[in-house]
Design a protein around this motif. Structure first.
Motif, short mmCIF file in Angstrom:
data_model
loop_
_atom_site.label_atom_id
_atom_site.label_comp_id
_atom_site.label_asym_id
_atom_site.label_seq_id
_atom_site.Cartn_x
_atom_site.Cartn_y
_atom_site.Cartn_z
N ALA A 1 26.24 22.67 52.48
CA ALA A 1 27.43 22.98 51.92
C ALA A 1 28.05 24.27 52.37
CB ALA A 1 27.45 23.30 50.39
N VAL A 2 29.29 24.32 52.96
CA VAL A 2 30.04 25.50 53.53
C VAL A 2 30.60 26.36 52.66
CG1 VAL A 2 31.75 26.31 54.94
CG2 VAL A 2 30.22 24.19 55.55
N ALA A 3 30.32 27.42 52.57
CA ALA A 3 30.80 28.45 51.42
C ALA A 3 32.11 28.61 51.68
CB ALA A 3 29.91 29.69 51.38
N ALA A 4 33.22 28.90 50.76
CA ALA A 4 34.43 29.08 50.73
C ALA A 4 34.54 30.43 51.17
CB ALA A 4 35.23 28.86 49.54
N ASP A 5 35.46 30.86 52.19
CA ASP A 5 35.52 32.30 52.50
C ASP A 5 36.19 32.94 51.57
OD1 ASP A 5 36.13 34.30 54.31
OD2 ASP A 5 37.93 33.49 54.96
N PRO A 6 35.53 34.04 51.27
CA PRO A 6 35.82 35.00 50.08
C PRO A 6 37.04 36.04 50.40
CG PRO A 6 33.83 35.64 50.98
CD PRO A 6 34.12 34.31 51.72
N ALA A 7 37.41 36.02 51.84
CA ALA A 7 38.49 36.99 52.44
C ALA A 7 39.74 37.00 51.30
CB ALA A 7 38.83 36.86 53.74
N HIS B 1 39.95 36.04 48.29
CA HIS B 1 39.83 36.47 46.79
C HIS B 1 39.53 38.08 46.85
CE1 HIS B 1 38.01 36.38 42.90
NE2 HIS B 1 37.20 37.15 43.04
N ALA B 2 38.97 38.61 47.82
CA ALA B 2 38.58 39.97 47.89
C ALA B 2 39.91 40.72 48.18
CB ALA B 2 37.61 40.28 48.90
N GLN B 3 40.94 40.13 49.03
CA GLN B 3 42.18 40.49 49.22
C GLN B 3 42.96 40.69 47.98
OE1 GLN B 3 44.54 38.63 52.17
NE2 GLN B 3 46.04 40.35 52.47
N LEU B 4 43.13 39.77 47.33
CA LEU B 4 43.79 39.74 45.95
C LEU B 4 43.16 40.56 45.10
CD1 LEU B 4 44.44 35.99 45.24
CD2 LEU B 4 46.26 37.52 45.96
N PHE B 5 42.01 40.84 44.92
CA PHE B 5 41.43 41.64 44.02
C PHE B 5 41.57 43.04 44.45
CE2 PHE B 5 37.77 44.25 43.07
CZ PHE B 5 37.80 44.37 41.67
N THR B 6 41.65 43.50 45.56
CA THR B 6 41.69 44.81 46.03
C THR B 6 43.31 45.15 45.75
OG1 THR B 6 39.98 44.56 47.76
CG2 THR B 6 41.49 46.33 47.98
N GLY B 7 44.11 44.21 46.11
CA GLY B 7 45.58 44.63 45.93
C GLY B 7 45.89 44.79 44.40
N ALA B 8 45.24 43.93 43.66
CA ALA B 8 45.73 44.30 42.22
C ALA B 8 44.90 45.32 41.76
CB ALA B 8 45.00 42.95 41.49
N ARG B 9 43.88 45.75 42.03
CA ARG B 9 43.02 46.94 41.58
C ARG B 9 43.86 48.21 42.00
NH1 ARG B 9 39.28 50.75 42.83
NH2 ARG B 9 38.01 51.38 40.90
N LEU B 10 44.28 48.31 43.24
CA LEU B 10 45.13 49.41 43.69
C LEU B 10 46.57 49.52 43.00
CD1 LEU B 10 44.07 49.13 47.49
CD2 LEU B 10 42.99 50.75 45.76
N ARG B 11 46.88 48.45 42.72
CA ARG B 11 48.14 48.58 42.15
C ARG B 11 48.06 48.81 40.43
NH1 ARG B 11 48.88 43.99 45.38
NH2 ARG B 11 50.35 44.52 47.03
#
Length: 125
Positions: A58-64, A66-76
């Motif tokens: 199984a190939v894991a989904a790229d978390p990039a 998710h991480a980008q959305l989370f970081t943007g939401a946290r910084l705002r």
């Protein structure tokens, strides 16, 4: 009467063309209905797939993303306004991560904004 002969000949050439165009135009809905209701023959004659003997991983989904959305939401977001949409998104994506404290030297967000009409002065100032 001499000018009428070429016009009559042209009329005889145009009439079959118009009939052909109208026939093709009228047949389009019938052709579409036939294409939609008919089943493809390739599915009926397809051979069953052979099971693969090679192990698949199984190939894991790229978390990039998710991480980008989370970081943007946290910084705002900030702890001052935990009910803000960005703060709620950051908390739902990372419930164990706290919201950032607002920086001391930042300006507060405006409470309201009003549009003002501006026009150049008559004397150019």
């Amino acid at each position: 009467m001499a000018a009428g002969a070429p016009l009559e000949a042209m009329r005889h050439r145009v009439r079959p063309t118009r009939i052909a165009v109208r026939t093709v135009t009228a047949a389009r809905p019938l052709a579409l209905g036939l294409a939609v209701t008919s089943t493809p023959t390739t599915l009926e004659t397809a051979a069953p797939a052979k099971p693969s003997t090679a192990p698949t991983t199984a190939v894991a989904a790229d978390p990039a993303g998710h991480a980008q959305l989370f970081t943007g939401a946290r910084l705002r977001s900030s702890t001052d306004d935990a009910a803000h949409a960005q703060a709620r998104r950051a908390q739902s994506m990372g419930p164990d991560v706290g919201l950032p404290d607002p920086a001391a030297d930042t300006q507060p967000a405006p409470e309201s904004v009003t549009a003002v009409r501006s026009a150049p002065a008559v004397d150019g100032r």
